[in-house]
Design a protein around this motif. Structure first.
Motif, PDB file in Angstrom:
ATOM      1  N   GLU A   1      -7.291  11.939   0.461  1.00  0.00           N
ATOM      2  CA  GLU A   1      -6.690  11.759   1.789  1.00  0.00           C
ATOM      3  C   GLU A   1      -5.787  10.535   1.815  1.00  0.00           C
ATOM      4  O   GLU A   1      -4.682  10.582   2.375  1.00  0.00           O
ATOM      5  N   ASP A   2      -6.246   9.434   1.205  1.00  0.00           N
ATOM      6  CA  ASP A   2      -5.421   8.223   1.158  1.00  0.00           C
ATOM      7  C   ASP A   2      -4.132   8.479   0.373  1.00  0.00           C
ATOM      8  O   ASP A   2      -3.041   8.088   0.810  1.00  0.00           O
ATOM      9  N   GLY A   3      -4.263   9.125  -0.779  1.00  0.00           N
ATOM     10  CA  GLY A   3      -3.079   9.438  -1.579  1.00  0.00           C
ATOM     11  C   GLY A   3      -2.105  10.339  -0.836  1.00  0.00           C
ATOM     12  O   GLY A   3      -0.887  10.124  -0.866  1.00  0.00           O
ATOM     13  N   LEU A   4      -2.629  11.346  -0.147  1.00  0.00           N
ATOM     14  CA  LEU A   4      -1.791  12.263   0.622  1.00  0.00           C
ATOM     15  C   LEU A   4      -1.063  11.534   1.747  1.00  0.00           C
ATOM     16  O   LEU A   4       0.136  11.727   1.948  1.00  0.00           O
TER      17      LEU A   4
ATOM     18  N   ARG B   1       0.820  -1.212   0.000  1.00  0.00           N
ATOM     19  CA  ARG B   1       0.000   0.000   0.000  1.00  0.00           C
ATOM     20  C   ARG B   1       0.852   1.259   0.000  1.00  0.00           C
ATOM     21  O   ARG B   1       0.461   2.268  -0.559  1.00  0.00           O
ATOM     22  N   LYS B   2       1.991   1.211   0.609  1.00  0.00           N
ATOM     23  CA  LYS B   2       2.812   2.416   0.782  1.00  0.00           C
ATOM     24  C   LYS B   2       3.830   2.549  -0.347  1.00  0.00           C
ATOM     25  O   LYS B   2       5.025   2.346  -0.148  1.00  0.00           O
ATOM     26  N   SER B   3       3.323   2.903  -1.525  1.00  0.00           N
ATOM     27  CA  SER B   3       4.201   3.162  -2.663  1.00  0.00           C
ATOM     28  C   SER B   3       3.656   4.344  -3.450  1.00  0.00           C
ATOM     29  O   SER B   3       2.449   4.608  -3.436  1.00  0.00           O
ATOM     30  N   GLU B   4       4.542   5.047  -4.113  1.00  0.00           N
ATOM     31  CA  GLU B   4       4.147   6.223  -4.880  1.00  0.00           C
ATOM     32  C   GLU B   4       3.164   5.850  -5.993  1.00  0.00           C
ATOM     33  O   GLU B   4       2.234   6.599  -6.280  1.00  0.00           O
ATOM     34  N   SER B   5       3.353   4.693  -6.610  1.00  0.00           N
ATOM     35  CA  SER B   5       2.440   4.307  -7.687  1.00  0.00           C
ATOM     36  C   SER B   5       1.026   4.086  -7.160  1.00  0.00           C
ATOM     37  O   SER B   5       0.045   4.427  -7.835  1.00  0.00           O
ATOM     38  N   VAL B   6       0.888   3.554  -5.965  1.00  0.00           N
ATOM     39  CA  VAL B   6      -0.429   3.377  -5.347  1.00  0.00           C
ATOM     40  C   VAL B   6      -1.022   4.746  -5.017  1.00  0.00           C
ATOM     41  O   VAL B   6      -2.204   5.000  -5.274  1.00  0.00           O
ATOM     42  N   ALA B   7      -0.211   5.639  -4.467  1.00  0.00           N
ATOM     43  CA  ALA B   7      -0.680   6.993  -4.150  1.00  0.00           C
ATOM     44  C   ALA B   7      -1.168   7.700  -5.411  1.00  0.00           C
ATOM     45  O   ALA B   7      -2.187   8.399  -5.382  1.00  0.00           O
ATOM     46  N   CYS B   8      -0.466   7.511  -6.503  1.00  0.00           N
ATOM     47  CA  CYS B   8      -0.853   8.123  -7.780  1.00  0.00           C
ATOM     48  C   CYS B   8      -2.237   7.648  -8.216  1.00  0.00           C
ATOM     49  O   CYS B   8      -3.076   8.453  -8.638  1.00  0.00           O
ATOM     50  N   VAL B   9      -2.496   6.359  -8.093  1.00  0.00           N
ATOM     51  CA  VAL B   9      -3.803   5.830  -8.489  1.00  0.00           C
ATOM     52  C   VAL B   9      -4.898   6.358  -7.555  1.00  0.00           C
ATOM     53  O   VAL B   9      -5.987   6.700  -8.014  1.00  0.00           O
ATOM     54  N   PHE B  10      -4.598   6.462  -6.255  1.00  0.00           N
ATOM     55  CA  PHE B  10      -5.580   7.055  -5.342  1.00  0.00           C
ATOM     56  C   PHE B  10      -5.922   8.484  -5.770  1.00  0.00           C
ATOM     57  O   PHE B  10      -7.089   8.885  -5.773  1.00  0.00           O
TER      58      PHE B  10
ATOM     59  N   THR C   1       2.935  11.375   1.804  1.00  0.00           N
ATOM     60  CA  THR C   1       3.654  11.982   2.927  1.00  0.00           C
ATOM     61  C   THR C   1       4.591  10.962   3.564  1.00  0.00           C
ATOM     62  O   THR C   1       5.746  11.277   3.864  1.00  0.00           O
ATOM     63  N   GLY C   2       4.102   9.742   3.738  1.00  0.00           N
ATOM     64  CA  GLY C   2       4.934   8.691   4.320  1.00  0.00           C
ATOM     65  C   GLY C   2       6.087   8.266   3.432  1.00  0.00           C
ATOM     66  O   GLY C   2       7.188   8.000   3.907  1.00  0.00           O
ATOM     67  N   VAL C   3       5.853   8.220   2.140  1.00  0.00           N
ATOM     68  CA  VAL C   3       6.873   7.736   1.200  1.00  0.00           C
ATOM     69  C   VAL C   3       7.856   8.844   0.806  1.00  0.00           C
ATOM     70  O   VAL C   3       9.067   8.619   0.734  1.00  0.00           O
ATOM     71  N   LEU C   4       7.329  10.035   0.551  1.00  0.00           N
ATOM     72  CA  LEU C   4       8.151  11.110  -0.013  1.00  0.00           C
ATOM     73  C   LEU C   4       8.578  12.169   1.009  1.00  0.00           C
ATOM     74  O   LEU C   4       9.457  12.971   0.723  1.00  0.00           O
ATOM     75  N   GLY C   5       7.935  12.195   2.157  1.00  0.00           N
ATOM     76  CA  GLY C   5       8.207  13.233   3.144  1.00  0.00           C
ATOM     77  C   GLY C   5       7.241  14.395   2.972  1.00  0.00           C
ATOM     78  O   GLY C   5       6.613  14.556   1.923  1.00  0.00           O
ATOM     79  N   GLU C   6       7.137  15.206   3.999  1.00  0.00           N
ATOM     80  CA  GLU C   6       6.133  16.271   4.028  1.00  0.00           C
ATOM     81  C   GLU C   6       6.437  17.444   3.110  1.00  0.00           C
ATOM     82  O   GLU C   6       5.568  18.278   2.890  1.00  0.00           O
ATOM     83  N   ARG C   7       7.636  17.542   2.569  1.00  0.00           N
ATOM     84  CA  ARG C   7       8.021  18.732   1.811  1.00  0.00           C
ATOM     85  C   ARG C   7       8.179  18.469   0.313  1.00  0.00           C
ATOM     86  O   ARG C   7       8.737  19.282  -0.411  1.00  0.00           O
ATOM     87  N   HIS C   8       7.678  17.367  -0.168  1.00  0.00           N
ATOM     88  CA  HIS C   8       7.833  17.002  -1.585  1.00  0.00           C
ATOM     89  C   HIS C   8       6.745  17.663  -2.430  1.00  0.00           C
ATOM     90  O   HIS C   8       5.608  17.815  -2.000  1.00  0.00           O
TER      91      HIS C   8
END
Length: 167
Positions: free
Chosen positions: A117-120, A87-96, A124-131
């Motif tokens: 919210e799920d994507g965010l 679940r914790k991958s950028e590609s999953v976040a992108c689809v969300f 945030t977890g994968v890329l950090g809060e400042r990406h």
């Protein structure tokens, strides 16, 4: 002459993508469908490629206002990517985020907000809060909040996004 399935899949992908992104969405559909079928038949790492292509196909259906078909392909893409990458991958976040955009366009801001919210959370977890991709997710969430008349939350998310982008 027998052409390997992987070669056919790559050629079909190479045809589908520029057609879809140049306003010729309907022409891209059969190439996407066949490329996805080819990649899924190959299995292994190709399943992830097929999931990414499903995401592209879903975007194409969304552009054509075929929201139910878009949702179907986004959800299948999401399922495959979560199974392959977790679940914790950028590609999953992108689809969300793409699902959120679909729900927003289809007039379902509550569902859009949930997806954003799920994507965010994942980004945030994968890329950090400042990406910058976190900033984009914050803007998406702010837009849904605004649509839902939660202007205080919308402003907070827009301001946080702007702070990230200015840094």
């Amino acid at each position: 002459l027998v052409i390997p399935t992987e070669v056919m899949a790559n050629v079909r992908t190479s045809l589908a993508t520029p057609l879809a992104f140049s306003g010729r969405e309907a022409e891209s559909l059969p190439f996407y469908v066949e490329a996805i079928s080819n990649h899924e038949a190959l299995g292994g790492e190709n399943a992830e490629v097929a999931a990414q292509l499903r995401n592209n196909l879903a975007m194409t259906y969304k552009c054509m206002d075929k929201f139910a078909l878009a949702e179907q392909h986004y959800l299948r893409s999401l399922e495959t990517l979560e199974n392959k990458r977790g679940r914790k991958s950028e590609s999953v976040a992108c689809v969300f985020n793409n699902l959120g955009s679909l729900y927003y366009a289809a007039g379902f801001p509550d569902q859009a907000k949930e997806m954003f919210e799920d994507g965010l959370q994942i980004r945030t977890g994968v890329l950090g809060e400042r990406h910058r991709d976190v900033a984009q997710s914050l803007c998406n969430l702010a837009t849904a909040c605004h649509e839902l008349k939660d202007n205080e939350a919308a402003q907070k998310h827009f301001e946080k996004s702007l702070t990230i982008l200015e840094a």
